[in-house]
Design a protein around this motif. Structure first.
Motif, mmCIF file in Angstrom:
data_model
loop_
_atom_site.group_PDB
_atom_site.id
_atom_site.type_symbol
_atom_site.label_atom_id
_atom_site.label_comp_id
_atom_site.label_asym_id
_atom_site.label_seq_id
_atom_site.Cartn_x
_atom_site.Cartn_y
_atom_site.Cartn_z
ATOM 1 N N HIS A 90 -26.041 55.664 62.767
ATOM 2 C CA HIS A 90 -24.907 55.130 62.000
ATOM 3 C C HIS A 90 -23.610 55.838 62.358
ATOM 4 N N ARG A 91 -23.698 57.119 62.677
ATOM 5 C CA ARG A 91 -22.484 57.877 63.013
ATOM 6 C C ARG A 91 -21.855 57.393 64.315
ATOM 7 N N THR A 92 -22.620 56.703 65.152
ATOM 8 C CA THR A 92 -22.063 56.200 66.417
ATOM 9 C C THR A 92 -21.250 54.926 66.230
ATOM 10 N N ARG A 93 -21.555 54.181 65.159
ATOM 11 C CA ARG A 93 -20.929 52.866 64.891
ATOM 12 C C ARG A 93 -21.201 51.864 66.020
ATOM 13 N N ASN A 94 -22.219 52.119 66.831
ATOM 14 C CA ASN A 94 -22.601 51.236 67.927
ATOM 15 C C ASN A 94 -23.520 50.148 67.363
ATOM 16 N N THR A 95 -22.984 48.950 67.226
ATOM 17 C CA THR A 95 -23.703 47.855 66.572
ATOM 18 C C THR A 95 -25.021 47.527 67.266
ATOM 19 N N ILE A 96 -25.032 47.508 68.573
ATOM 20 C CA ILE A 96 -26.252 47.169 69.314
ATOM 21 C C ILE A 96 -27.331 48.226 69.072
ATOM 22 N N ALA A 97 -26.949 49.500 69.154
ATOM 23 C CA ALA A 97 -27.913 50.581 68.924
ATOM 24 C C ALA A 97 -28.403 50.577 67.476
ATOM 25 N N ILE A 98 -27.503 50.353 66.549
ATOM 26 C CA ILE A 98 -27.875 50.320 65.127
ATOM 27 C C ILE A 98 -28.852 49.178 64.872
ATOM 28 N N ALA A 99 -28.578 48.023 65.439
ATOM 29 C CA ALA A 99 -29.470 46.869 65.244
ATOM 30 C C ALA A 99 -30.875 47.170 65.753
ATOM 31 N N GLU A 100 -30.973 47.843 66.880
ATOM 32 C CA GLU A 100 -32.290 48.167 67.432
ATOM 33 C C GLU A 100 -33.005 49.216 66.577
ATOM 34 N N VAL A 101 -32.287 50.245 66.151
ATOM 35 C CA VAL A 101 -32.916 51.294 65.344
ATOM 36 C C VAL A 101 -33.368 50.740 63.996
ATOM 37 N N ILE A 102 -32.540 49.953 63.317
ATOM 38 C CA ILE A 102 -32.946 49.421 62.015
ATOM 39 C C ILE A 102 -34.121 48.453 62.180
ATOM 40 N N ARG A 103 -34.161 47.723 63.280
ATOM 41 C CA ARG A 103 -35.310 46.847 63.549
ATOM 42 C C ARG A 103 -36.590 47.666 63.673
ATOM 43 N N LEU A 104 -36.501 48.798 64.362
ATOM 44 C CA LEU A 104 -37.665 49.659 64.528
ATOM 45 C C LEU A 104 -38.032 50.395 63.235
ATOM 46 N N VAL A 105 -37.045 50.721 62.424
ATOM 47 C CA VAL A 105 -37.307 51.337 61.124
ATOM 48 C C VAL A 105 -38.109 50.373 60.249
ATOM 49 N N VAL A 106 -37.721 49.101 60.250
ATOM 50 C CA VAL A 106 -38.460 48.085 59.488
ATOM 51 C C VAL A 106 -39.899 47.997 60.002
ATOM 52 N N ARG A 107 -40.064 48.002 61.308
ATOM 53 C CA ARG A 107 -41.406 47.931 61.903
ATOM 54 C C ARG A 107 -42.240 49.159 61.530
ATOM 55 N N ALA A 108 -41.636 50.336 61.596
ATOM 56 C CA ALA A 108 -42.354 51.559 61.241
ATOM 57 C C ALA A 108 -42.782 51.541 59.777
ATOM 58 N N ASP A 109 -41.918 51.040 58.905
ATOM 59 C CA ASP A 109 -42.284 50.942 57.488
ATOM 60 C C ASP A 109 -43.473 50.006 57.302
#
Length: 157
Positions: free
Chosen positions: A33-52
């Motif tokens: 989130h500190r990077t404000r990089n939308t593409i990177a954030i979208a990928e990380v949050i997608r993987l966070v959902v998968r990990a959950d």
């Protein structure tokens, strides 16, 4: 093999997955989130959902099942104060986790939409991210105290 020890191993393994996945997800999402990089954030949050879905959800179910089974085998009474506090804290952590799951799904959809439309993340995403972060603090504190209670099983007179 000893049934109690097998349950204990499963209980410890699932607690490791539960807290470890949660802490890892929080770490990566916090810093991306500190990077404000939308593409990177979208990928990380997608993987966070998968990990959950893959790790946290099964562990949330396994924890009370193995915990109550071990209590039964060991002959612990449910009226012990350390155990009551463990259950209260588990409920608190769960009460934080359920809205976090909803927020993660919303955040993932918003981030994916922003990537597809080549736009910045909207204010609503960042509002959800703040809620997500703040719900994590009581959940992790609860988990730490639960670990302490499980190890020391304090007796209060």
């Amino acid at each position: 093999m000893n049934t109690y020890l097998i349950l204990k191993w499963i209980h410890i393994l699932s607690s490791m997955l539960l807290v470890g996945t949660g802490f890892g997800s929080a770490f990566y999402l916090y810093y991306i989130h500190r990077t404000r990089n939308t593409i990177a954030i979208a990928e990380v949050i997608r993987l966070v959902v998968r990990a959950d879905f893959c790790f946290t959800t099964p562990a949330v179910i396994i924890q009370p099942l193995t915990g109550f089974a071990m209590l039964s085998i060991a002959g612990y009474s449910l009226d012990q104060l350390w155990l009551r506090w463990t259950l209260i804290l588990y409920i608190i952590a769960g009460a934080c986790w359920l809205p976090v799951v909803w927020l993660q799904l919303k955040m993932s959809a918003i981030a994916s939409n922003a990537v597809n439309n080549n736009t910045d993340l909207p204010a609503k995403y960042w509002q959800y991210a703040r809620y997500w972060e703040w719900l994590g603090y009581p959940a992790f504190l609860s988990a730490l105290v639960i670990y302490w209670l499980m190890v020391f099983k304090p007796v209060v007179y």
